[in-house]
Enzyme design. Structure first.
Site, PDB file in Angstrom:
ATOM      1  N   LYS A 131     -16.752 -14.259  -2.882  1.00 18.28           N
ATOM      2  CA  LYS A 131     -16.802 -15.269  -1.825  1.00 18.28           C
ATOM      3  C   LYS A 131     -15.945 -16.471  -2.201  1.00 18.28           C
ATOM      4  CE  LYS A 131     -17.603 -13.440   0.980  1.00 18.28           C
ATOM      5  NZ  LYS A 131     -17.121 -13.434   2.382  1.00 18.28           N
ATOM      6  N   ASP A 191     -17.787 -12.374   8.518  1.00 16.43           N
ATOM      7  CA  ASP A 191     -16.558 -12.932   7.956  1.00 16.43           C
ATOM      8  C   ASP A 191     -15.573 -13.271   9.072  1.00 16.43           C
ATOM      9  OD1 ASP A 191     -15.027 -13.133   5.201  1.00 16.43           O
ATOM     10  OD2 ASP A 191     -13.623 -12.153   6.577  1.00 16.43           O
ATOM     11  N   GLU A 195     -14.528 -17.198  10.175  1.00 15.25           N
ATOM     12  CA  GLU A 195     -13.155 -17.727  10.120  1.00 15.25           C
ATOM     13  C   GLU A 195     -12.620 -18.083  11.505  1.00 15.25           C
ATOM     14  OE1 GLU A 195     -11.604 -14.577   7.776  1.00 15.25           O
ATOM     15  OE2 GLU A 195     -10.998 -13.321   9.457  1.00 15.25           O
TER      16      GLU A 195
END
Ligand code: NAD
Ligand code: MG
Length: 334
Positions: A131, A191, A195
């Protein structure tokens, strides 16, 4: 809550006598290859012949061969290529090198979750995803720590995927920070959502809209840039160190009061509805399809957006202001 594993839960013996092939030597690749080698594992790096990383990896003491050869040699093959090329390179150069009992590893679930990579049934497929960016994976390892990792198992014909995944995470320093268990689906979808909606898309759109609102109202662009773009780092650093509490404790009461009353006016019910729609586009594979097609047709959207961004007022003003602050470039990590 997530299951978390640490150093004592992982045993490098599960990788003893095995060859780890790290495909790619970019942000993640260099960190995984160097850390695993220094943890005592047998590592080979797979690259394109003529790649600029080839000599760099060799100079750092690693053995480098072409992708197909690395995949053949590797008992564990970690794919650290850009997501948009993984499917084709997997089919053409990696798949032929996989044997029963091998393991295919990823640091992001995109290609497995969206069916670009379909491994043979007798090969383990799992993910060890740090991460943090590669330079941090490398730096923390050298300092004796590690970036926390996510572990997910997609298929486990050997029955040892979790043990091998934890051993791999230990080799790159991940179990020092802690390894959280997830699934390919959860990692990939969260994820992409993070983003798009928050970290990259959300934040830059918010900063730019703030900047443009002030400029449109007649304020000087340099002042608008400081207030709506540049100072984001100060706030984010405080959140990174101590959460929203530390940030709100450190700012003025005026700023804190404005935070509470104005935040909800920015993220309205309509914004939340749009967030749910963005998440649905990710879950249905609609975003993945669009992104993969973009790559197939030569990335027209990426190219034109990059040009538009570089020619924008906000970019010009930022470049000018950074020249007044040479300490920023000096303090930058290589
Ligand atoms: P990168 O772009 O930094 O590096 C990619 C590497 O692949 C480079 O060595 C490049 O030379 C090589 N490469 C590119 N095209 C190739 C080809 N056709 N044949 C052979 N080699 C080729 O990528 P990255 O950021 O390290 O990402 C790798 C994976 O790690 C991705 O799945 C990504 O989602 C994941 N990941 C990245 C980060 C991050 O912060 N960068 C964090 C966690 C996970
Ligand atoms: Mg192999």
């Amino acid at each position: 809550m997530a299951t978390i594993y640490y150093d004592d839960d992982a045993n490098l013996e599960h990788l003893a006598g095995k060859t780890i092939a790290v495909i790619g030597y970019g942000s993640q690749g260099h960190a995984h290859a160097l850390n695993a080698k220094e943890s005592g594992l047998d590592v080979v790096v797979g690259l394109r012949r003529g790649s600029s990383s080839w000599t760099e990896a060799e100079a750092q003491g690693l053995r480098v061969v072409e992708v197909a050869d690395a995949a053949r040699e590797g008992d564990l093959v970690m794919v650290l290529l850009p997501d948009e090329v993984q499917g084709a390179i997997y089919r053409e150069q990696i798949a032929p090198g996989l044997e029963a009992g091998n393991a295919l590893l990823f640091a992001h679930g995109f290609n497995v979750h969206f069916h670009q990579v379909q491994a043979p049934a007798d090969v383990d497929v799992f993910m060890v995803a740090p991460k943090g960016p590669g330079h941090l994976v490398r730096r923390t390892y050298l300092e004796g720590g590690g970036v926390p990792c996510l572990l997910a198992v997609h298929q486990d014909p050997s029955g040892t995927a979790t043990q091998r995944g934890l051993a791999y995470a230990k080799a790159i320093g991940g179990t020092r920070g802690g390894v959280l268990v997830t699934t390919f689906e959860e990692e990939t979808e969260t994820d992409l959502f993070g983003e798009q909606a928050v970290l990259c898309g959300g934040v830059t759109a918010l900063m730019e809209a703030g900047f443009e609102t002030l400029v449109e109202a007649g304020y000087q662009p340099e002042i608008a840039y400081f207030e709506c773009v540049h100072e984001m780092k100060l706030i984010v650093d405080l959140i990174y160190e101590g959460g929203f509490e530390k940030m709100r404790h450190s700012i003025s009461n005026t700023a804190e009061y404005g935070d509470y009353v104005t935040g909800p006016r920015m993220v309205t019910d309509e914004t939340r509805e749009e967030m749910r729609a963005i998440l649905r586009d990710i879950q249905t594979g609609s975003f993945a399809r669009e992104f993969l097609l973009e790559h197939q047709v030569g990335q027209p959207r990426l190219r034109s957006q990059r040009r538009a961004t570089s020619e924008s007022l906000v970019a010009d003003v930022g470049a000018k202001l950074r020249k007044m602050m040479p300490f920023i470039a000096q303090g930058k990590k290589a």
